[in-house]
Design a protein around this motif. Structure first.
Motif, PDB file in Angstrom:
ATOM      1  N   ASN A 138     -60.690 -39.304 -96.255  1.00 57.67           N
ATOM      2  CA  ASN A 138     -61.656 -39.265 -95.150  1.00 57.67           C
ATOM      3  C   ASN A 138     -62.857 -40.185 -95.383  1.00 57.67           C
ATOM      4  OD1 ASN A 138     -60.173 -37.445 -93.696  1.00 57.67           O
ATOM      5  ND2 ASN A 138     -61.636 -35.767 -93.848  1.00 57.67           N
TER       6      ASN A 138
ATOM      7  N   ASP B 223     -49.308 -37.461 -85.515  1.00 60.71           N
ATOM      8  CA  ASP B 223     -49.834 -37.249 -84.163  1.00 60.71           C
ATOM      9  C   ASP B 223     -48.684 -36.871 -83.236  1.00 60.71           C
ATOM     10  OD1 ASP B 223     -51.054 -37.231 -81.728  1.00 60.71           O
ATOM     11  OD2 ASP B 223     -52.050 -39.171 -81.956  1.00 60.71           O
TER      12      ASP B 223
ATOM     13  N   VAL C  96     -55.382 -39.198 -89.784  1.00 63.43           N
ATOM     14  CA  VAL C  96     -54.332 -38.441 -89.102  1.00 63.43           C
ATOM     15  C   VAL C  96     -52.983 -38.783 -89.718  1.00 63.43           C
ATOM     16  CG1 VAL C  96     -53.160 -37.989 -86.919  1.00 63.43           C
ATOM     17  CG2 VAL C  96     -55.643 -38.333 -86.965  1.00 63.43           C
TER      18      VAL C  96
ATOM     19  N   THR D  78     -52.350 -32.715 -83.732  1.00 62.00           N
ATOM     20  CA  THR D  78     -52.479 -33.750 -84.753  1.00 62.00           C
ATOM     21  C   THR D  78     -52.648 -33.092 -86.114  1.00 62.00           C
ATOM     22  OG1 THR D  78     -54.879 -33.875 -84.393  1.00 62.00           O
ATOM     23  CG2 THR D  78     -53.500 -35.451 -83.199  1.00 62.00           C
TER      24      THR D  78
ATOM     25  N   ILE E 244     -57.999 -48.968 -95.829  1.00 64.14           N
ATOM     26  CA  ILE E 244     -58.110 -48.400 -94.484  1.00 64.14           C
ATOM     27  C   ILE E 244     -57.027 -47.325 -94.335  1.00 64.14           C
ATOM     28  CG2 ILE E 244     -58.086 -48.867 -92.028  1.00 64.14           C
ATOM     29  CD1 ILE E 244     -60.422 -50.098 -93.582  1.00 64.14           C
ATOM     30  N   LEU E 245     -57.460 -46.085 -94.362  1.00 59.82           N
ATOM     31  CA  LEU E 245     -56.538 -44.963 -94.308  1.00 59.82           C
ATOM     32  C   LEU E 245     -56.754 -44.178 -93.020  1.00 59.82           C
ATOM     33  CD1 LEU E 245     -56.964 -43.691 -97.993  1.00 59.82           C
ATOM     34  CD2 LEU E 245     -55.097 -45.085 -97.081  1.00 59.82           C
ATOM     35  N   ASP E 246     -55.693 -43.945 -92.294  1.00 57.07           N
ATOM     36  CA  ASP E 246     -55.776 -43.146 -91.081  1.00 57.07           C
ATOM     37  C   ASP E 246     -55.869 -41.682 -91.483  1.00 57.07           C
ATOM     38  OD1 ASP E 246     -55.543 -41.869 -88.667  1.00 57.07           O
ATOM     39  OD2 ASP E 246     -53.850 -43.073 -87.958  1.00 57.07           O
TER      40      ASP E 246
ATOM     41  N   HIS F 165     -53.901 -33.660 -89.892  1.00 60.04           N
ATOM     42  CA  HIS F 165     -54.756 -34.531 -90.683  1.00 60.04           C
ATOM     43  C   HIS F 165     -54.388 -34.453 -92.163  1.00 60.04           C
ATOM     44  CE1 HIS F 165     -57.043 -34.286 -86.965  1.00 60.04           C
ATOM     45  NE2 HIS F 165     -57.806 -35.279 -87.374  1.00 60.04           N
ATOM     46  N   TRP F 166     -54.588 -35.566 -92.854  1.00 60.98           N
ATOM     47  CA  TRP F 166     -54.346 -35.591 -94.304  1.00 60.98           C
ATOM     48  C   TRP F 166     -55.234 -34.583 -95.025  1.00 60.98           C
ATOM     49  CZ3 TRP F 166     -50.156 -37.456 -96.199  1.00 60.98           C
ATOM     50  CH2 TRP F 166     -49.531 -38.557 -95.623  1.00 60.98           C
TER      51      TRP F 166
END
Length: 262
Positions: free
Chosen positions: A145, A13, A10, A18, A6-8, A20-21
């Motif tokens: 993503n 923030d 973002v 924000t 589970i990768l965020d 993003h990766w």
């Protein structure tokens, strides 16, 4: 098999802003291309200054972002664009086409060489060996993503993506390795020796086209596109076939040219 982590998406923030990766992966790729182009220019005496390289990379970045996004919309998601035209600028959600980005870079380079009176082929030969680094970084962004899930598999390293029960090939990681590490190694070693003008660019087109056709065997086609005719052909493979033919043609033509360069 293993569960997709589970990768965020973002990375940072800041409220109004924000980060993003996916964007960071592109920035890292651009920085690596910039750095290695400078190394090749210094090592092999191409005669570019740091300022001219910086200008070239700037043009290329605009080309890859604009071309990549427009290409993705045209090739893969035109119906979504019709439903929501603003999707064209939502790059942070993912969705960039390599083939569109390539066309964008070519057009941007044409504009650049017209302004500077540089040679187009020499310019492409200069940057081609570095491009795989950006491709590899972009594929890592795809994985973060949870994009480009692979086909269903029973291999021990298969990944269970969020919301699924089936194990799939981690195709974005395959592509990160093949398009990034493998293609970069091939291009860097190939360009280190004396090659005819246009041979390096031709080798890149040939190498990427072959690698993309191979890795597409593990990648699940987009649900709204599926397989093409014949039933095993993907859109990515179809778009890569002209690269193979053009790359081969460029290599054949270049090796008939006695004007060798480094």
């Amino acid at each position: 098999m293993w569960n997709y982590p589970i990768l965020d998406p973002v990375a940072l923030d800041l409220g109004l802003i924000t980060v993003h990766w996916y964007a960071i992966s592109y920035l890292v790729g651009i920085a690596l291309v910039w750095w290695t182009v400078i190394i090749r220019n210094r090592s092999y005496g191409h005669g570019w200054t740091k300022d001219t390289i910086s200008d070239l990379i700037t043009y290329a970045v605009f080309g890859v972002v604009c071309g990549g996004r427009i290409g993705y919309i045209l090739f893969y998601d035109f119906q979504q664009f019709i439903a929501d035209p603003l999707t064209l600028v939502k790059i942070w959600q993912g969705g960039m086409s390599f083939h569109g980005g390539l066309l964008g870079v070519l057009l941007a380079t044409v504009l650049y060489v017209r302004r500077t009176e540089k040679n187009f082929i020499d310019t492409m030969d200069l940057i081609a060996p570095s491009v795989p680094l950006a491709l590899g970084c972009g594929r890592i962004g795809n994985f973060i993503n949870a994009e480009l899930p692979g086909r269903v598999t029973e291999v021990p390293w298969g990944v269970v993506y969020p919301g699924e029960m089936l194990s799939r090939h981690p195709s974005s990681l395959y592509q990160a390795f093949m398009e990034g590490v493998v293609l970069f190694s091939i291009m860097w070693l190939y360009a280190a020796a004396d090659r005819p003008r246009m041979a390096v660019s031709g080798m890149f087109l040939l190498g990427y086209g072959l690698i993309r056709c191979f890795t597409e065997l593990f990648r699940q086609p987009d649900a709204h596109i599926g397989f093409l005719v014949p039933a095993w052909l993907t859109l990515g493979q179809l778009l890569s076939l002209p690269m193979i033919l053009i790359g081969l043609s460029m290599l054949v033509i270049s090796y008939h040219n006695v004007n060798y360069q480094k």
